[in-house]
Scaffold this motif. Structure first.
Motif, PDB file in Angstrom:
ATOM      1  N   GLN A   1       0.809  -1.214   0.000  1.00  0.00           N
ATOM      2  CA  GLN A   1       0.000   0.000   0.000  1.00  0.00           C
ATOM      3  C   GLN A   1       0.849   1.274   0.000  1.00  0.00           C
ATOM      4  N   ALA A   2       1.974   1.238   0.680  1.00  0.00           N
ATOM      5  CA  ALA A   2       2.736   2.470   0.868  1.00  0.00           C
ATOM      6  C   ALA A   2       3.938   2.592  -0.070  1.00  0.00           C
ATOM      7  N   HIS A   3       4.506   1.458  -0.467  1.00  0.00           N
ATOM      8  CA  HIS A   3       5.659   1.435  -1.375  1.00  0.00           C
ATOM      9  C   HIS A   3       5.407   0.328  -2.396  1.00  0.00           C
ATOM     10  N   PRO A   4       4.438   0.554  -3.281  1.00  0.00           N
ATOM     11  CA  PRO A   4       3.895  -0.568  -4.073  1.00  0.00           C
ATOM     12  C   PRO A   4       4.903  -1.336  -4.917  1.00  0.00           C
ATOM     13  N   ARG A   5       6.034  -0.749  -5.283  1.00  0.00           N
ATOM     14  CA  ARG A   5       6.977  -1.508  -6.110  1.00  0.00           C
ATOM     15  C   ARG A   5       8.166  -2.042  -5.319  1.00  0.00           C
ATOM     16  N   HIS A   6       8.132  -1.867  -4.028  1.00  0.00           N
ATOM     17  CA  HIS A   6       9.280  -2.290  -3.214  1.00  0.00           C
ATOM     18  C   HIS A   6       9.552  -3.785  -3.368  1.00  0.00           C
ATOM     19  N   MET A   7       8.484  -4.562  -3.284  1.00  0.00           N
ATOM     20  CA  MET A   7       8.664  -6.019  -3.348  1.00  0.00           C
ATOM     21  C   MET A   7       9.031  -6.482  -4.755  1.00  0.00           C
ATOM     22  N   SER A   8       8.472  -5.816  -5.761  1.00  0.00           N
ATOM     23  CA  SER A   8       8.717  -6.300  -7.119  1.00  0.00           C
ATOM     24  C   SER A   8      10.046  -5.813  -7.662  1.00  0.00           C
ATOM     25  N   ARG A   9      10.490  -4.672  -7.180  1.00  0.00           N
ATOM     26  CA  ARG A   9      11.702  -4.083  -7.747  1.00  0.00           C
ATOM     27  C   ARG A   9      12.960  -4.433  -6.961  1.00  0.00           C
ATOM     28  N   TYR A  10      12.821  -4.517  -5.644  1.00  0.00           N
ATOM     29  CA  TYR A  10      14.034  -4.608  -4.815  1.00  0.00           C
ATOM     30  C   TYR A  10      14.182  -5.884  -3.982  1.00  0.00           C
TER      31      TYR A  10
END
Lengths: 443, 575, 134
Positions: free
Chosen positions: A157-166
């Motif tokens: 919700q807060a950092h939507p690409r954190h999991m997919s990018r990093y």
């Protein structure tokens, strides 16, 4: 109509600072944003559809009138120079050059300078000052980590690409199979969207993170722990600790669930200490999930210029740092400050009512590009160009990697970069105060 | 550029590059340069009466951690240090904070007060070098440059392992140019990559996990690349096994790796192919902390037989300070010993770093031995041109203590006074008490400005007072005709702490020990391309590395010149 | 007259995607109310309280009281925990105490939720006016 595609644009929304965005521009309007998440897209698209401020405003006796930039600046400079203890707040959603001018302005004014970290990861800074912080850049996690823990944060919700990018989904150098090579653990009070993607979810009782961390540290050192701690069974605790001990590279990301809950900096202190302890067994790092795209930059610039990352009080001429006394909420709630300059921020929406009440009772100057509840209470509103979309500059990612922000479109006429506005304001204030204008080289 | 003219009259001039040893003479300045005194008319110039004073070129620091990500992390996590030495905003100066990790303004002002005008940032990780430039640009007065950490870099390790030196050189050239950096830095080669897994390296023959290359191969490879490129400065290393008992053997092995390697700068006139930083930190013998002893004498002996190596001291000053280094595993070890707070910052594909506060106490035998080891190297190495002043700021102490280090160098009496405060076993663990040598003022001028300027390859315009040099001048209130440094070391320490005048490129920046103004700044960097065709090939390969393993786009990686205040490219044509 | 049902909860605030989108230039619009003028409750708690998705409820703490729309939490079960996205509605009632470190207590304040049928949720502007007036 000719279209222009600008690639590798840096997204000025959250601390992920994704720099692979494609922005499609037609006649100086952004018509499409590719690769960005919903939040980033909203920011890029908002410039043409949102409640944009394009003219300086002056509020006198409840009525608002448009004024020239010169008049607005003159009024603003006078308000600040007349104040005994002005507050200069915001800074996390603008570029580093503006932040540097802000420091000079606070210095000349003898004001209190604070950024939004005092209401997000301020406690993380305090904990770091207590026990340190073993961390790394996000690529280190992407290439090596086989255990990812999200604690008290909800990146979906807060950092939507954190999991997919990093962290979770990308393939890394030593993690060729991507998510198949990694274990994901989420510790939260709610079974969030992020938790639903995890291999393992640990539901901690609200306000009891400290106890759970302490139990994990005890378990790691092979002390007996109770049957149940913070709503979590001994079995679960021991299993998670085993996962931590036996991974090759672990990374713990945490958010407001630790910094805002009971215990605040002590929670973070304990989380960092757990990670330090784990380094006796394996490689482990910890990283705060920074919210605003350049809040890390605000901490960084304030620190190299004043020695302190936020809550800096210049009332004695030299920088003094004592959160609890010198943070924005302290000087507002204690009704100390008698004027405020707000840059690229909306404390009226994001501060507790008690602080807002005082803020609404003193002269406020806002530099922003959108109408917000804060511009509603401001005596002077100065329209700005949007850093990272209409203005270049530097921003620091959550792992303090500095990235050059791009300019993709021209700002509306009359909307200047924050740093230009602040420079003019600084000059005017120095004139009134009769001091030499400090040269701000960095900006 | 100012047309302002200055005439410094009748001072005792110490200018080793021009072999001037305390001669009474005039120094003239015009348009930011040193000129023939005959060309400056007294009536048109500001005249400084330097009778009975020492005149030296502006100081040159070859190794100091003053700007960038780890320095700033040190500031951030040590507010207790930030509160130690404050000075309010005013008189046209910005506010100062910090003792061992001063803010950028204090950094510039305090160096100027010591008479220093050029300071090289000791280490910057490529991915965060934009930050280093932002801080350097914000640091007043000083001319600067930074060394780029390249040894644990995946791309470089792969090239060196494959023996592709040409490609490696092309890549290094691109990196220096893209990062706007001055030279190549190595910090615990191989050890930092292993630290990515929580491990370290224990000898120069160890292998790096997965990359299967040894520190020795990295070191020799990068010395070779450095000389293929003909950079102004040599390869600059922080050796493996820093801080450990017995580490001097690793140091001597590292020294040996440079044997017979070429020395071929295309700019400048250095005579070394290896600069070993903060030599003190690995001049130790002993099996463990209990048997810890100084081997500064052994290190000096090696240096006396090998003129191709220069060192800076990293002299311990007995202060509470902040240790910070790209040597991540070392800082982990340190915090496990002193139990103080610990920051670690690994950087993807490139390097690592760590920060731990530290208190050096004369009563601690280990600390006393460290203090002695640095001085042993300085005093037993015959040729002062191989020696450079440093405290590895802030690792062994803050740079503001340089005058105190000079005091120990020039006066046996001063050393004896300190030895008396040290752990009583020190004389059994070090030869320091038996060393009689005392530096002359000429030698002080060598190790605080001339040798560094030469080792950096910038002695054409820095570190001396010959016609055409930058008008960087320091004047100190010390009369060598009447005062003997050996007998009055405190007077010299005081004089060097607060320069009577510091002039930077023709601008008076310090007067009577107080900062009075700023001067145009320059940031030096190697503007170099090894081979255009080869570079294209290398960059093509690099695209994939970025796309897959970095977390920033390759197009956003290089740093544009606009980040540098006073950008000063040093053009080097390689092929 | 039957006594109104009440639900005792611990209140937390935080980010949501909807709130994050809405703050970009739409804070003075209705969208912001729908994104941040809401309270997410555990469905079983809602049943006990007798409120449905979209009902107006009053959330009251020692520090104030605010009207928001009830929403079924997608993150349940979390009985006894209520979530209001960060914004003026949450901030009307959270514990402002900074515990001497500058950070207000945004998470974990004791609150009571009661149904408020027929009442209206204020928009950001009206909420502010009310605050300034009171």
């Amino acid at each position: 109509m000719p279209e222009r595609v600008v690639s590798d644009v840096v997204c000025p929304f959250c601390g992920c600072l994704c720099d692979d965005i494609e922005v499609v521009v037609r006649e100086n309007r952004i018509v499409e944003v590719r690769e960005a998440c919903a939040l980033g897209t909203a920011k890029f698209m908002s410039l043409s559809v949102g409640e944009r401020i394009t003219k300086p405003l002056l509020r006198v006796d409840g009525s608002v009138r448009q004024v020239s930039l010169e008049e607005a600046l003159k009024e603003a400079a006078k308000m600040l120079a007349d104040a005994e203890r002005p507050l200069l707040y915001g800074w996390s959603s603008t570029e580093c050059g503006a932040q540097a001018v802000g420091v000079a302005l606070a210095e000349v004014l003898g004001g209190v300078l604070d950024n939004t970290s005092s209401v997000c990861h301020g406690p993380t800074v305090l904990a770091t000052q207590d026990v340190g912080c073993p961390s790394c850049t996000l690529g280190q996690v992407k290439n090596r980590a086989d255990l990812i823990i999200y604690w008290g944060c909800n990146p979906m919700q807060a950092h939507p690409r954190h999991m997919s990018r990093y962290t979770t989904f990308p393939r890394g150098f030593f993690r060729e199979r991507g998510v198949k090579d990694k274990k994901i653990v989420v510790i939260d009070v709610r079974h969030t969207e992020t938790a639903r993607l995890a291999d393992r979810f640990i539901q901690v009782e609200l306000g009891k993170d400290y106890e759970l961390l302490a139990a994990m540290r005890a378990a790691l050192k092979e002390y007996e722990i109770p049957e149940k701690v913070a709503g979590v069974s001994r079995k679960d605790i021991l299993e998670v600790v085993e996962l931590m001990k036996n991974c090759q590279f672990g990374a713990l990301f945490f958010g407001m669930g630790l910094t805002m809950s009971f215990g605040k900096h002590r929670n973070v202190d304990n989380a960092i200490s757990l990670v330090k302890d784990l380094n006796a067994y394996t490689k482990f790092i910890i990283m705060p999930m920074r919210g605003h795209y350049n809040v890390a930059g605000a901490n960084t610039v304030f620190t190299w210029e004043t020695g302190f990352p936020y809550a800096v009080d210049f009332s004695r001429g030299y920088p003094r740092y004592n959160p609890g006394e010198t943070a924005a909420n302290d000087v507002l709630q204690n009704e100390e400050c008698d004027a405020a300059l707000i840059v690229a921020s909306d404390p009226v929406s994001h501060f507790p009512a008690k602080a807002v009440k005082h803020l609404a009772s003193i002269p406020v100057i806002s530099i922003d590009f959108h109408h917000t509840p804060t511009t509603e209470i401001s005596k002077v509103v100065i329209p700005a160009a949007v850093a990272g979309v209409e203005v270049e500059g530097t921003a620091y990612r959550m792992d303090t990697v500095p990235i050059r922000l791009k300019k993709v479109v021209e700002p509306p006429e009359g909307c200047l970069p924050d740093r230009e506005i602040l420079r003019m304001l600084l000059e005017k204030v120095c004139e009134i105060k009769g001091v030499e204008t400090p040269v701000v080289k960095h900006a | 550029m100012t047309k302002h003219m200055i005439l410094i009259k009748n001072g005792f001039v110490y200018d080793p590059i021009n072999k001037i040893d305390g001669e009474k003479m005039d120094i003239a300045i015009k348009e930011g340069k040193i000129v023939d005194p005959k060309k400056v008319k007294e009536k048109e110039a500001k005249v400084i009466d330097a009778r009975g004073k020492v005149v030296m070129p502006g100081g040159v620091d070859i190794h100091s951690h003053v700007a960038g990500p780890k320095v700033n992390a040190g500031r951030l996590f040590r507010p207790e240090d930030g509160r130690r030495q404050v000075r309010p905003f005013g008189q046209g100066l910005r506010a100062e904070t910090g003792f061992s990790v001063p803010n950028v303004f204090a950094t510039g002002y305090r160096y100027a007060q010591l008479g220093y005008t050029t300071v090289m940032e000791a280490a910057t990780p490529p991915l965060k070098t934009r930050h280093t430039h932002e801080e350097m640009s914000d640091t007043p007065i000083l001319d600067q440059g930074a060394y780029l950490i390249l040894d644990n870099n995946w791309v470089i390790m792969e090239y060196l392992k494959a023996g592709e030196y040409e490609k490696c050189a092309a890549f290094v050239a691109w990196m220096l140019r893209s990062m706007k950096c001055f030279g190549i830095k190595s910090v615990n080669p191989g050890g930092d990559e292993n630290w990515g897994w929580g491990k370290n390296i224990s000898s120069v023959r160890d292998r790096v996990i997965y990359f299967d290359i040894s520190p020795a191969e990295i070191i020799q490879g990068l010395i070779r690349v450095n000389e293929m490129l003909g950079l102004p400065h040599s390869f600059h290393i922080h050796c493996n096994n820093l801080g450990l008992p017995g580490s001097y053997t690793t140091t001597l092995e590292t020294f040996g790796l440079s044997d017979g390697m070429p020395i071929s700068p295309k700019v400048g006139e250095r005579s070394q192919n290896l600069h070993v930083a903060h030599i003190q930190f690995y001049s130790y013998g002993g099996e463990d902390w209990k048997t810890f002893e100084s081997k500064g004498d052994e290190v000096a002996k090696y240096l006396n037989n090998h003129s191709n190596i220069t060192v800076c001291l990293g002299q311990v000053t007995f202060d509470e300070t902040t240790t910070m280094t790209a040597d991540g595993p070392f800082e982990y070890l340190l915090q496990s010993i002193n139990k103080l707070k610990w920051i670690n910052r690994d950087v993807e594909l490139e390097t690592s770093s760590g920060i731990v506060p530290y208190i050096y106490r004369p009563r601690s035998l280990v600390n006393a031995v460290q203090w002695a080891a640095g001085l042993e190297v300085a005093l037993l190495t015959k040729n002062p041109w191989q020696i450079m002043m440093s405290t590895d700021h802030p690792n062994a102490g803050p740079f503001t203590r340089y005058p105190r280090v000079v005091k120990w160098l020039v006066s046996k009496k001063a050393r004896e006074e300190t030895i008396a405060k040290c752990h009583e076993t020190l004389p059994n663990r070090s030869s320091i008490a038996s060393i009689d040598r005392e530096y002359t003022l000429y030698e002080v001028a060598v190790v605080t400005r001339a040798s560094a300027a030469e080792a950096l390859g910038i002695s054409g315009f820095k570190g001396h007072l010959g016609v055409g040099a930058d008008a960087d001048v320091a004047i100190y209130d010390f009369n060598p005709e009447k005062q003997d440094p050996s007998r009055e070391p405190e007077a010299l320490e005081k004089a060097l702490s607060r320069a009577l005048y510091t002039i930077k490129r023709g601008h008076i920046v310090v007067e009577n020990g107080e900062v009075v103004g700023d001067a145009p700044k320059r940031v030096f960097w190697a503007d170099i391309c090894f081979d255009e065709e080869l570079e294209k090939q290398v960059l093509d390969e690099l695209h994939e590395t970025f796309a897959k393993y970095y977390t920033v786009s390759m197009s956003n990686y290089p740093i544009s010149e606009e980040y540098l205040v006073g950008s000063t490219p040093i053009k080097i044509t390689s092929k | 007259m039957t006594e109104l049902k009440r639900l005792e909860v611990s209140l937390i605030t935080g980010r949501t995607i909807e709130q994050g989108e809405a703050i970009e230039g739409r804070k003075m619009a209705q969208g912001y109310v729908e994104a941040a003028g809401v309270v997410y409750l555990d469905p079983e708690d809602m049943e006990e309280l007798g409120v449905w998705e979209g009902d107006v409820v009053r959330v009251e703490t020692d520090f104030g009281s605010v009207l928001v729309y009830a929403r079924r939490s997608p993150d349940a079960p979390h009985r006894g925990v209520a979530f209001i996205p960060m914004g003026p509605w949450a901030n009307a009632i959270i514990n402002p105490s900074t515990d001497s470190i500058g950070m207000p207590s945004f998470k974990g304040v004791k609150a009571v939720v009661t149904p408020a049928l027929g009442e209206e949720v204020l928009d950001a502007r009206s909420l502010l006016a009310k605050l300034r007036g009171g």
